[in-house]
Design a protein around this motif. Structure first.
Motif, short mmCIF file in Angstrom:
data_model
loop_
_atom_site.label_atom_id
_atom_site.label_comp_id
_atom_site.label_asym_id
_atom_site.label_seq_id
_atom_site.Cartn_x
_atom_site.Cartn_y
_atom_site.Cartn_z
N ALA A 122 0.78 -1.42 0.20
CA ALA A 122 -0.04 0.06 0.03
C ALA A 122 0.91 1.14 0.44
O ALA A 122 1.60 1.30 0.79
N VAL A 123 0.74 2.07 -1.15
CA VAL A 123 1.35 3.49 -1.01
C VAL A 123 0.52 4.47 -1.09
O VAL A 123 -0.36 4.37 -1.51
N SER A 124 1.27 5.41 -0.32
CA SER A 124 0.60 6.86 -0.14
C SER A 124 1.18 7.68 -0.03
O SER A 124 2.18 8.04 0.82
N TYR A 125 1.23 8.77 -1.04
CA TYR A 125 2.10 10.19 -1.01
C TYR A 125 1.05 11.09 -0.78
O TYR A 125 0.19 11.56 -1.19
N ASN A 126 1.64 12.03 0.36
CA ASN A 126 1.19 13.21 0.86
C ASN A 126 -0.59 13.16 1.16
O ASN A 126 -1.42 13.78 0.70
N ILE A 135 5.02 5.33 2.54
CA ILE A 135 4.51 6.68 2.76
C ILE A 135 5.62 7.79 2.56
O ILE A 135 6.89 7.65 2.78
N ILE A 136 4.95 8.89 1.86
CA ILE A 136 5.79 10.01 1.95
C ILE A 136 4.93 11.12 2.44
O ILE A 136 3.40 11.09 2.15
N VAL A 137 5.18 11.92 3.47
CA VAL A 137 4.62 13.11 4.16
C VAL A 137 5.40 14.25 3.99
O VAL A 137 6.74 14.04 3.87
N PRO A 138 4.95 15.40 4.14
CA PRO A 138 5.69 16.62 4.33
C PRO A 138 6.24 16.77 5.85
O PRO A 138 5.81 16.18 6.59
N ALA A 139 7.53 17.43 5.69
CA ALA A 139 8.44 17.43 6.86
C ALA A 139 8.45 18.73 7.58
O ALA A 139 8.34 19.85 6.95
N PHE A 140 8.52 18.82 9.08
CA PHE A 140 8.81 19.77 9.98
C PHE A 140 7.55 20.96 10.08
O PHE A 140 7.23 21.49 9.14
N VAL A 145 9.35 13.38 4.45
CA VAL A 145 9.79 12.08 4.95
C VAL A 145 9.37 10.90 4.23
O VAL A 145 8.33 10.63 3.99
N PHE A 146 10.13 9.94 3.72
CA PHE A 146 9.96 8.86 3.10
C PHE A 146 10.02 7.66 4.09
O PHE A 146 11.02 7.53 4.78
N CYS A 147 8.86 6.75 4.07
CA CYS A 147 9.13 5.36 5.20
C CYS A 147 8.48 4.41 4.28
O CYS A 147 7.59 4.61 3.71
N VAL A 148 9.12 3.11 4.52
CA VAL A 148 9.06 2.10 4.13
C VAL A 148 8.85 0.97 5.25
O VAL A 148 9.72 0.91 6.06
N ALA A 149 7.51 0.29 5.32
CA ALA A 149 7.55 -0.50 6.70
C ALA A 149 6.90 -1.89 6.05
O ALA A 149 6.50 -2.02 5.04
#
Length: 237
Positions: free
Chosen positions: A103-107, A134-139, A229-233
């Motif tokens: 499952a991939v989800s960007y922003n 997942i990619i989400v905006p950082a800070f 931030v890029f994360c793979v789990a």
């Protein structure tokens, strides 16, 4: 049901503007591609730009959208791609089949109040051992009126995103910042000059001149900050 907040018109304008950032999109396509497997699902496909590029490399791909109006546009655009299935989906999903390789989800996660529940639902959509990407905006310091107008509830650090993944029962494989120069440019544009990242010269200059330099540098050294931030789990076996 998880609420996705924000002005849909402004979100669409930003999506359309960012669609012109071709180099940026291809970089982020490449980040996820090794982890997608043979039958991934994307949560929040928007206009389908990422879905189309990922599907070029895969036998089957499922694109989803929560907003009914955008779903109609997504279905129309995907009609010519035989290996892309389109569904309406809003997290959490009731009785997920657990059939997908990833499952991939960007922003998207930054729009959802119950982000842990959303991650848990993504975990249940994939097979045991499947990936959640997942990619989400950082800070939070970069939270601007553009973020608020487009429905961002929060921005993340590696630590806060990792904590949400762990609470959702996922096993983190990698997490890192991406696009360090992009963070500086975004903060300057949105917080100082009060500009939105819409289609125009600003996006084109960034994508054609700044982005390639940033991408090349980050292949050598992971930066201590970034626009995303890029994360793979992994879902537990």
């Amino acid at each position: 049901m998880a609420d996705i907040t924000g002005d849909q018109r402004i979100q669409s304008e930003v999506l359309e503007g960012l669609a012109t950032a071709v180099n940026h999109r291809r970089w982020f396509v490449e980040l996820a591609l090794p982890h997608l497997g043979d039958n991934p699902i994307e949560i929040g496909s928007g206009l389908g730009d990422y879905a189309i590029e990922w599907a070029e490399h895969l036998p089957k791909f499922t694109a989803t959208e929560a907003d009914p109006d955008r779903l109609v546009l997504l279905k129309e655009r995907m009609a010519e791609y035989s290996n892309i299935d389109v569904k309406q989906m809003l997290l959490p999903v009731e009785n997920p089949a657990g059939e997908y390789s990833a499952a991939v989800s960007y922003n998207v996660l930054e729009h959802i109040e119950d982000h842990v529940g959303a991650l848990r639902s993504m975990k249940e959509l994939v097979r045991p051992g499947g990936k959640v990407i997942i990619i989400v905006p950082a800070f939070m310091f970069a939270m601007s009126q553009v973020d608020i107008a487009t429905g961002h509830i929060r921005r993340y650090t590696k630590k806060t995103l990792s904590a949400a993944f762990v609470e959702a029962g996922l096993e983190i494989e990698k997490v890192h910042y991406a696009n360090a120069l992009g963070l500086l440019g975004y903060y300057t544009a949105t917080s100082i000059f009060k500009l939105a990242p819409k289609e125009g010269p600003m996006v084109k200059v960034y994508d054609s001149l700044v982005l390639p330099v940033t991408k090349a540098a980050e292949r050598i050294v992971r930066p201590p900050f970034g626009q995303s931030v890029f994360c793979v789990a992994r879902s537990p076996q």
